[in-house]
Design a protein around this motif. Sequence first.
Motif, PDB file in Angstrom:
ATOM      1  N   THR A 265     109.373 -22.643  32.500  1.00  0.00           N
ATOM      2  CA  THR A 265     109.920 -22.246  33.723  1.00  0.00           C
ATOM      3  C   THR A 265     108.862 -21.694  34.590  1.00  0.00           C
ATOM      4  OG1 THR A 265     110.189 -20.137  33.043  1.00  0.00           O
ATOM      5  CG2 THR A 265     112.179 -21.871  32.803  1.00  0.00           C
ATOM      6  N   ARG A 266     107.612 -21.557  34.450  1.00  0.00           N
ATOM      7  CA  ARG A 266     106.472 -21.034  34.995  1.00  0.00           C
ATOM      8  C   ARG A 266     105.800 -22.121  36.193  1.00  0.00           C
ATOM      9  NH1 ARG A 266     103.090 -17.178  31.918  1.00  0.00           N
ATOM     10  NH2 ARG A 266     101.390 -18.080  33.573  1.00  0.00           N
ATOM     11  N   TRP A 267     106.049 -21.813  37.292  1.00  0.00           N
ATOM     12  CA  TRP A 267     105.718 -22.737  38.418  1.00  0.00           C
ATOM     13  C   TRP A 267     104.030 -23.108  38.526  1.00  0.00           C
ATOM     14  CZ3 TRP A 267     102.365 -21.487  42.388  1.00  0.00           C
ATOM     15  CH2 TRP A 267     102.180 -20.322  42.610  1.00  0.00           C
ATOM     16  N   GLU A 268     103.522 -21.850  38.080  1.00  0.00           N
ATOM     17  CA  GLU A 268     101.998 -22.016  38.038  1.00  0.00           C
ATOM     18  C   GLU A 268     101.454 -23.075  36.935  1.00  0.00           C
ATOM     19  OE1 GLU A 268     103.110 -17.564  38.631  1.00  0.00           O
ATOM     20  OE2 GLU A 268     103.653 -19.229  37.311  1.00  0.00           O
TER      21      GLU A 268
ATOM     22  N   ALA B  49      87.816 -24.033  37.446  1.00  0.00           N
ATOM     23  CA  ALA B  49      86.497 -23.980  37.877  1.00  0.00           C
ATOM     24  C   ALA B  49      85.594 -25.171  37.776  1.00  0.00           C
ATOM     25  CB  ALA B  49      85.903 -22.754  37.531  1.00  0.00           C
ATOM     26  N   LEU B  50      85.734 -25.619  36.329  1.00  0.00           N
ATOM     27  CA  LEU B  50      84.812 -26.882  35.853  1.00  0.00           C
ATOM     28  C   LEU B  50      85.146 -28.041  36.853  1.00  0.00           C
ATOM     29  CD1 LEU B  50      82.655 -27.613  33.930  1.00  0.00           C
ATOM     30  CD2 LEU B  50      84.703 -28.443  32.502  1.00  0.00           C
TER      31      LEU B  50
ATOM     32  N   GLY C 213      91.762 -30.117  43.859  1.00  0.00           N
ATOM     33  CA  GLY C 213      92.284 -29.826  42.374  1.00  0.00           C
ATOM     34  C   GLY C 213      91.976 -28.857  41.657  1.00  0.00           C
ATOM     35  N   GLY C 214      90.328 -28.705  41.805  1.00  0.00           N
ATOM     36  CA  GLY C 214      89.834 -27.524  41.095  1.00  0.00           C
ATOM     37  C   GLY C 214      90.423 -26.040  41.648  1.00  0.00           C
TER      38      GLY C 214
ATOM     39  N   VAL D 118      92.530 -23.049  39.921  1.00  0.00           N
ATOM     40  CA  VAL D 118      91.938 -21.809  39.696  1.00  0.00           C
ATOM     41  C   VAL D 118      92.821 -20.632  40.452  1.00  0.00           C
ATOM     42  CG1 VAL D 118      89.919 -20.214  40.804  1.00  0.00           C
ATOM     43  CG2 VAL D 118      89.416 -22.469  39.781  1.00  0.00           C
ATOM     44  N   ILE D 119      93.438 -21.014  41.595  1.00  0.00           N
ATOM     45  CA  ILE D 119      94.244 -20.242  42.345  1.00  0.00           C
ATOM     46  C   ILE D 119      95.513 -19.814  41.589  1.00  0.00           C
ATOM     47  CG2 ILE D 119      95.868 -19.897  44.274  1.00  0.00           C
ATOM     48  CD1 ILE D 119      93.295 -21.184  45.674  1.00  0.00           C
TER      49      ILE D 119
END
Length: 118
Positions: A5-8, A68-69, A93-94, A98-99
């Motif tokens: 359920t976690r949108w992140e 980050a990569l 995308g990176g 990261v955010i």
Amino acid sequence: MKKWTRWEDWVAVGVGLVAAVCAFALPQMGASMPWMLIVGVLLIAAGVANLAMPGMVAMEYVQLALGALLFVAPWLGGYADMQAGVAWVSWIGGAVAVIVAALAVRPAMHMHDQTLPH
């Protein structure tokens, strides 16, 4: 927090999917294909792991590192100047990965603390 359920983490899976698909869909220069494909697949795997087990704080940091990569991949893979479209997919995308991973660390820590025996 419930599993799946976690949108992140869903956003991280989406970023990984976009990166992996763009490895084949966009014209490639330098080492863009292996960079985008490998990091994209790893982002998908990290996102799915985080979705399945939401209290794994270390995996959130793995997801952050993969973002980050992906962000620095155009310079590492030598495609920052050659192919603007592919590089922009990596940079955007990176940054997004990261955010969202940074936003997911605190809830993962909270979830992890609730599962520890007292």
